[in-house]
Design an enzyme around this catalytic site. Sequence first.
Site, PDB file in Angstrom:
ATOM      1  N   CYS A  45       0.824  -1.215   0.000  1.00 60.23           N
ATOM      2  CA  CYS A  45       0.000   0.000   0.000  1.00 60.23           C
ATOM      3  C   CYS A  45       0.856   1.262   0.000  1.00 60.23           C
ATOM      4  O   CYS A  45       0.482   2.279  -0.590  1.00 60.23           O
ATOM      5  CB  CYS A  45      -0.944  -0.007   1.202  1.00 60.23           C
ATOM      6  N   THR A  46       2.003   1.212   0.663  1.00 59.65           N
ATOM      7  CA  THR A  46       2.909   2.369   0.667  1.00 59.65           C
ATOM      8  C   THR A  46       3.334   2.716  -0.757  1.00 59.65           C
ATOM      9  O   THR A  46       3.337   3.885  -1.157  1.00 59.65           O
ATOM     10  CB  THR A  46       4.134   2.084   1.558  1.00 59.65           C
TER      11      THR A  46
END
Length: 218
Positions: A45-46
């Site tokens: 997700c980063t």
Amino acid sequence: MSLRINDLAPDFTAETTQGPIHFHEWIGDGWAVLFSHPKDFTPVCTTELGAMAGLEGEFAKRGVKILGLSVDPVESHSKWSQDIEDVGGHKVNYPLIGDPELKVAKLYDMLAADAGETSEGRTPALNAPVRTVFVIGPDKRIKLQLSYPMTTGRNFDEILRVVDSIQLTAKHKVATPANWKQGDDVIITAAVSNEEAETKFPGYKTVKPYLRTTTQPQ
């Protein structure tokens, strides 16, 4: 509630990293991409939020606003944003919804009604369904819905491509073929007769009686 394409996107109010928003009001007369994440400070997700930060200008050219969601508090998002910039090289200028009570995740059918009422103690695995992309039009209806597995980062160039197709086909009586991209030939829809096609799309090609192609209209 199961959401489908062309359903009215559920409206909501929520706290974000840029203050409270009323979703439909925030969209206004434009388009929106709502993309969700199972938990802050997770590796895939980063990279995804960083990729969207880098593409924000491209979405803006198309009149599309970006809105992220993660089922953690806004305060956590603000801390995470620095990591996202460090990894992706782009500052996160779009808002991130804090959903610590799981209200938006449930409203958009990403978590079951019995999933609880707090993000506390929940692991990314428990939140695995919260990896969805919605494209929402000016009419506030869902134009695209995609869900991804935990280990597969999303292709946001593909989301841009879909937005280009949706906006083009909303304006003209055409559809886009497999793997279409800006500038490629398009398909004339069945709503256009051959007589009308000769006027609207001079020089069009008949590949099959049901498949007619033409250059991309402007």
